[in-house]
Write a protein that holds these residues in place. Structure first.
Motif, mmCIF file in Angstrom:
data_model
loop_
_atom_site.group_PDB
_atom_site.id
_atom_site.type_symbol
_atom_site.label_atom_id
_atom_site.label_comp_id
_atom_site.label_asym_id
_atom_site.label_seq_id
_atom_site.Cartn_x
_atom_site.Cartn_y
_atom_site.Cartn_z
ATOM 1 N N ARG A 93 0.823 -1.212 0.000
ATOM 2 C CA ARG A 93 0.000 0.000 0.000
ATOM 3 C C ARG A 93 0.859 1.265 0.000
ATOM 4 N NH1 ARG A 93 -5.170 -1.227 4.016
ATOM 5 N NH2 ARG A 93 -5.963 -3.026 2.862
ATOM 6 N N ASP A 94 1.853 1.285 -0.859
ATOM 7 C CA ASP A 94 2.716 2.452 -1.020
ATOM 8 C C ASP A 94 2.910 2.660 -2.512
ATOM 9 O OD1 ASP A 94 4.822 4.296 -1.163
ATOM 10 O OD2 ASP A 94 5.590 3.659 0.783
ATOM 11 N N ALA A 95 2.528 3.837 -3.000
ATOM 12 C CA ALA A 95 2.599 4.085 -4.435
ATOM 13 C C ALA A 95 4.026 3.960 -4.960
ATOM 14 C CB ALA A 95 2.047 5.481 -4.749
ATOM 15 N N LYS A 96 4.995 4.398 -4.165
ATOM 16 C CA LYS A 96 6.381 4.323 -4.608
ATOM 17 C C LYS A 96 6.905 2.892 -4.633
ATOM 18 C CE LYS A 96 7.575 8.972 -3.026
ATOM 19 N NZ LYS A 96 8.433 9.771 -2.121
ATOM 20 N N ALA A 97 6.252 1.986 -3.903
ATOM 21 C CA ALA A 97 6.689 0.588 -3.896
ATOM 22 C C ALA A 97 6.468 -0.076 -5.247
ATOM 23 C CB ALA A 97 5.954 -0.190 -2.805
ATOM 24 N N ALA A 98 5.621 0.525 -6.107
ATOM 25 C CA ALA A 98 5.376 -0.062 -7.428
ATOM 26 C C ALA A 98 6.633 -0.030 -8.292
ATOM 27 C CB ALA A 98 4.240 0.687 -8.121
ATOM 28 N N GLN A 99 7.596 0.839 -7.973
ATOM 29 C CA GLN A 99 8.827 0.916 -8.752
ATOM 30 C C GLN A 99 9.825 -0.170 -8.380
ATOM 31 O OE1 GLN A 99 10.194 4.833 -7.800
ATOM 32 N NE2 GLN A 99 8.561 5.871 -8.918
ATOM 33 N N LEU A 100 9.604 -0.830 -7.268
ATOM 34 C CA LEU A 100 10.594 -1.775 -6.757
ATOM 35 C C LEU A 100 10.570 -3.149 -7.435
ATOM 36 C CD1 LEU A 100 10.253 -0.817 -3.003
ATOM 37 C CD2 LEU A 100 12.188 -0.315 -4.478
ATOM 38 N N PRO A 101 9.395 -3.808 -7.610
ATOM 39 C CA PRO A 101 9.410 -5.140 -8.232
ATOM 40 C C PRO A 101 10.046 -5.187 -9.613
ATOM 41 C CG PRO A 101 7.308 -4.751 -7.152
ATOM 42 C CD PRO A 101 8.043 -3.464 -7.124
ATOM 43 N N PRO A 102 9.766 -4.225 -10.542
ATOM 44 C CA PRO A 102 10.445 -4.285 -11.839
ATOM 45 C C PRO A 102 11.965 -4.227 -11.717
ATOM 46 C CG PRO A 102 8.586 -2.773 -11.938
ATOM 47 C CD PRO A 102 8.778 -3.128 -10.496
ATOM 48 N N ALA A 103 12.450 -3.385 -10.801
ATOM 49 C CA ALA A 103 13.896 -3.279 -10.622
ATOM 50 C C ALA A 103 14.477 -4.585 -10.084
ATOM 51 C CB ALA A 103 14.220 -2.126 -9.670
ATOM 52 N N LEU A 104 13.765 -5.236 -9.161
ATOM 53 C CA LEU A 104 14.240 -6.516 -8.621
ATOM 54 C C LEU A 104 14.278 -7.576 -9.712
ATOM 55 C CD1 LEU A 104 15.057 -8.261 -6.202
ATOM 56 C CD2 LEU A 104 12.631 -8.680 -5.786
ATOM 57 N N LEU A 105 13.238 -7.634 -10.532
ATOM 58 C CA LEU A 105 13.199 -8.629 -11.606
ATOM 59 C C LEU A 105 14.326 -8.402 -12.608
ATOM 60 C CD1 LEU A 105 9.361 -8.915 -12.281
ATOM 61 C CD2 LEU A 105 10.832 -10.542 -11.090
ATOM 62 N N VAL A 106 14.568 -7.139 -12.982
ATOM 63 C CA VAL A 106 15.652 -6.838 -13.920
ATOM 64 C C VAL A 106 16.992 -7.234 -13.329
ATOM 65 C CG1 VAL A 106 16.895 -4.943 -15.039
ATOM 66 C CG2 VAL A 106 14.414 -5.014 -15.110
ATOM 67 N N LEU A 107 17.193 -6.930 -12.051
ATOM 68 C CA LEU A 107 18.455 -7.263 -11.385
ATOM 69 C C LEU A 107 18.681 -8.771 -11.345
ATOM 70 C CD1 LEU A 107 20.922 -6.345 -9.691
ATOM 71 C CD2 LEU A 107 19.450 -6.490 -7.680
ATOM 72 N N LEU A 108 17.650 -9.529 -10.975
ATOM 73 C CA LEU A 108 17.802 -10.984 -10.867
ATOM 74 C C LEU A 108 17.909 -11.643 -12.235
ATOM 75 C CD1 LEU A 108 15.297 -11.818 -7.969
ATOM 76 C CD2 LEU A 108 17.745 -11.350 -7.851
ATOM 77 N N GLN A 109 17.133 -11.185 -13.203
ATOM 78 C CA GLN A 109 17.194 -11.781 -14.535
ATOM 79 C C GLN A 109 18.549 -11.555 -15.192
ATOM 80 O OE1 GLN A 109 13.861 -10.068 -16.560
ATOM 81 N NE2 GLN A 109 12.354 -11.411 -15.576
ATOM 82 N N ARG A 110 19.148 -10.403 -14.921
ATOM 83 C CA ARG A 110 20.452 -10.121 -15.512
ATOM 84 C C ARG A 110 21.502 -11.122 -15.035
ATOM 85 N NH1 ARG A 110 21.411 -5.202 -13.550
ATOM 86 N NH2 ARG A 110 20.041 -4.280 -15.091
ATOM 87 N N HIS A 111 21.369 -11.597 -13.816
ATOM 88 C CA HIS A 111 22.323 -12.564 -13.261
ATOM 89 C C HIS A 111 21.745 -13.986 -13.204
ATOM 90 C CE1 HIS A 111 23.704 -8.612 -11.763
ATOM 91 N NE2 HIS A 111 24.901 -9.142 -11.814
ATOM 92 N N LYS A 112 20.574 -14.190 -13.845
ATOM 93 C CA LYS A 112 19.928 -15.510 -13.932
ATOM 94 C C LYS A 112 19.664 -16.108 -12.559
ATOM 95 C CE LYS A 112 21.891 -16.489 -18.475
ATOM 96 N NZ LYS A 112 22.690 -17.419 -19.297
ATOM 97 N N LEU A 113 19.263 -15.246 -11.636
ATOM 98 C CA LEU A 113 18.947 -15.718 -10.283
ATOM 99 C C LEU A 113 17.450 -15.886 -10.070
ATOM 100 C CD1 LEU A 113 21.370 -13.709 -7.964
ATOM 101 C CD2 LEU A 113 21.448 -16.121 -8.532
ATOM 102 N N ASN A 114 16.654 -15.394 -11.029
ATOM 103 C CA ASN A 114 15.207 -15.479 -10.836
ATOM 104 C C ASN A 114 14.724 -16.921 -10.793
ATOM 105 O OD1 ASN A 114 16.123 -15.345 -13.556
ATOM 106 N ND2 ASN A 114 14.002 -15.267 -14.248
ATOM 107 N N ARG A 115 15.374 -17.815 -11.583
ATOM 108 C CA ARG A 115 14.947 -19.215 -11.585
ATOM 109 C C ARG A 115 15.168 -19.879 -10.236
ATOM 110 N NH1 ARG A 115 18.842 -21.838 -15.976
ATOM 111 N NH2 ARG A 115 18.062 -20.012 -17.108
ATOM 112 N N TRP A 116 16.240 -19.490 -9.551
ATOM 113 C CA TRP A 116 16.518 -20.109 -8.249
ATOM 114 C C TRP A 116 15.650 -19.498 -7.158
ATOM 115 C CZ3 TRP A 116 18.427 -24.172 -9.881
ATOM 116 C CH2 TRP A 116 19.411 -24.218 -10.877
ATOM 117 N N ALA A 117 15.345 -18.211 -7.267
ATOM 118 C CA ALA A 117 14.431 -17.602 -6.307
ATOM 119 C C ALA A 117 13.033 -18.199 -6.452
ATOM 120 C CB ALA A 117 14.395 -16.088 -6.505
ATOM 121 N N ILE A 118 12.558 -18.311 -7.709
ATOM 122 C CA ILE A 118 11.240 -18.899 -7.945
ATOM 123 C C ILE A 118 11.244 -20.367 -7.561
ATOM 124 C CG2 ILE A 118 9.602 -19.513 -9.760
ATOM 125 C CD1 ILE A 118 10.358 -16.923 -11.173
#
Length: 459
Positions: free
Chosen positions: A147-172
């Motif tokens: 419930r924070d409007a600014k928090a909407a900017q955080l998930p895309p940045a996390l996904l980009v960061l993890l995908q760049r290092h191929k860590l999203n598959r291990w997190a998921i």
């Protein structure tokens, strides 16, 4: 600034980079200066700059809210997993009034789990993104709970960061296998509890297959349980399971042990092993995360944060609004007293007579003098700082931003609104604008010289 983990530092840094990539450069003069003053290598300076901007713009607090929402979302999914597992066991055994088809029960408890397990392994090997739907569900719930409007900017940045290092598959993978582990543990616990509280009769029924088929299937599934010391129904038990004259108690116990062992070995243990493996790969990759300095957003910061020479004459646009002044200097890290004036004309006699322990920083009337003083304050912050201003001038955003920046580099600050020179008066409306602006900055101000406060620390 709140203590953050290395991953959260990188996360906020990536968020700031994406903001600047889409919305243009931020007002970062003070952030760049503080990063340069702190020293270190370029990645460290980029992170310090980004963390200062994130703290100023509310991204750090938004991250806290998002993490709280993420924990609530995870708790909700854990509860749903436990309820799902218990429901599977209850729907399999029923209330004990009817005999349980043992192989139908085994398929109910293990079928969906094994199909999704094989599907996840296939996607991991050939696609690398399977199971992302469950991860997106968790991210969506986390954002809703934050419930924070600014928090909407955080998930895309996390996904980009993890995908760049191929860590999203291990997190998921950790999330998916962890939730299925809870489902199977819940089903196994409810299975044992229901068998301990009620008496169930087990049968096998089939139109197409006979006792020989079920004997072979039972033996195949009992290989590992037998190796671990768990008993399984013998061939003669399988053949006479439908015979009511046979020793029902012995048959009942053998089928119950076999069913529990099969769920444990083929349902719980594979998910546990995969969850631990994904968790290990995730932690290993997380510890190796570094900034990619080749990204455009970071490459252009090199000259600003590690300049080969001082660049003059470049002025960034003023911010749309001023930010609240919060000193970043501790009392024990500061010393001395300092008086400085902003853009005074020749009609004011300056400087006034100062006590011996109060230093005069002169008049700031150029970008060079401002930057020189700010660099000095970042290395030697004063315990008390008095800023003299001419209230005949309008309190424009540039002057107020400079006052705020000076105040953040001193333990305590007061603003001195000078009296008008002889024969001149002050515009009451303009003076009121100064009062309102300084109140918004939450800085104390007065129209008399705070020399006693500068010398002794009190009035």
């Amino acid at each position: 600034m709140t203590e953050l983990t290395p991953l959260q530092n990188l996360w906020l840094t990536e968020t700031v980079r994406l903001r600047e990539e889409h919305a243009g450069p931020l007002d970062d003069l003070e952030a760049n200066r503080l990063a340069r003053a702190a020293g270190g290598d370029l990645p460290g300076r980029i992170q310090r700059r980004a963390l200062w901007l994130a703290e100023r713009d509310g991204l750090t607090s938004a991250l806290k809210h998002w993490l709280q929402g993420a924990r609530l979302a995870l708790l909700l999914m854990v509860l749903l997993a436990c309820v799902t597992g218990a429901g599977m066991a209850f729907s399999t055994l029923g209330d004990g009034t009817r005999a349980v088809n043992i192989f139908w029960a085994l398929g109910t408890l293990l079928g969906v789990n094994l199909i999704l397990l094989l599907s996840w392994l296939f996607g991991l090997l050939f696609a690398g993104e399977h199971g992302a739907a469950l991860g997106r569900l968790w991210l969506w719930l986390s954002e809703k709970f934050a419930r924070d409007a600014k928090a909407a900017q955080l998930p895309p940045a996390l996904l980009v960061l993890l995908q760049r290092h191929k860590l999203n598959r291990w997190a998921i993978g950790t999330l998916v296998n962890g939730l299925w582990l809870l489902i199977m543990l819940s089903a196994l616990s409810m299975l044992v509890l229901m068998m301990a509280a009620r008496r169930y009769d087990f049968i096998w029924e089939s139109t197409l297959f006979g006792a020989d088929f079920f004997s072979a299937l039972t033996d195949a599934l009992a290989v590992i349980p037998n190796a671990l010391g768990l008993s399984a129904p013998r061939v003669d038990m399988i053949r006479v399971t439908l015979d009511t004259d046979y020793n029902r108690e012995l048959v009942r116990q053998s089928w119950a042990i076999w069913l529990v062992g099969a769920v444990l070995i083929y349902g719980v243990l594979p998910r546990l092993a995969l969850m631990l493996f994904c968790r290990w790969r995730w932690k290993r990759g997380r510890d190796r995360l570094r900034l990619d300095l080749n990204l455009p957003g970071y490459a252009q910061l090199r000259e600003r944060l590690m300049p080969t020479s001082e660049r003059l004459g470049i002025t960034d646009p003023e911010p749309a609004q001023l930010h609240r002044v919060e000193s970043t200097v501790g009392e024990h890290a500061s010393d001395g007293a300092l008086l400085v004036a902003i853009e005074l004309d020749d009609q004011h006699l300056w400087p006034p007579t100062l006590p011996k322990n109060v230093s005069n920083a002169g008049i700031l009337d150029s970008r060079e003098s401002r930057n020189k003083l700010l660099e000095q304050l970042s290395r030697f912050p004063p315990a008390r700082l008095a800023i003299a201003c001419d209230p005949r001038r309008s309190p424009d955003r540039g002057s107020l931003a400079l006052i705020a920046e000076l105040a953040r580099n001193a333990a305590a600050t007061r603003v001195w609104l000078l009296q008008a020179p002889p024969g001149q008066g002050l515009d009451a409306e303009r003076l009121g604008d100064w009062h309102i602006a300084l109140q918004q900055l939450e800085l104390p101000f007065a129209d008399c010289a705070p020399l006693n406060w500068l010398e002794h620390g009190h009035d």
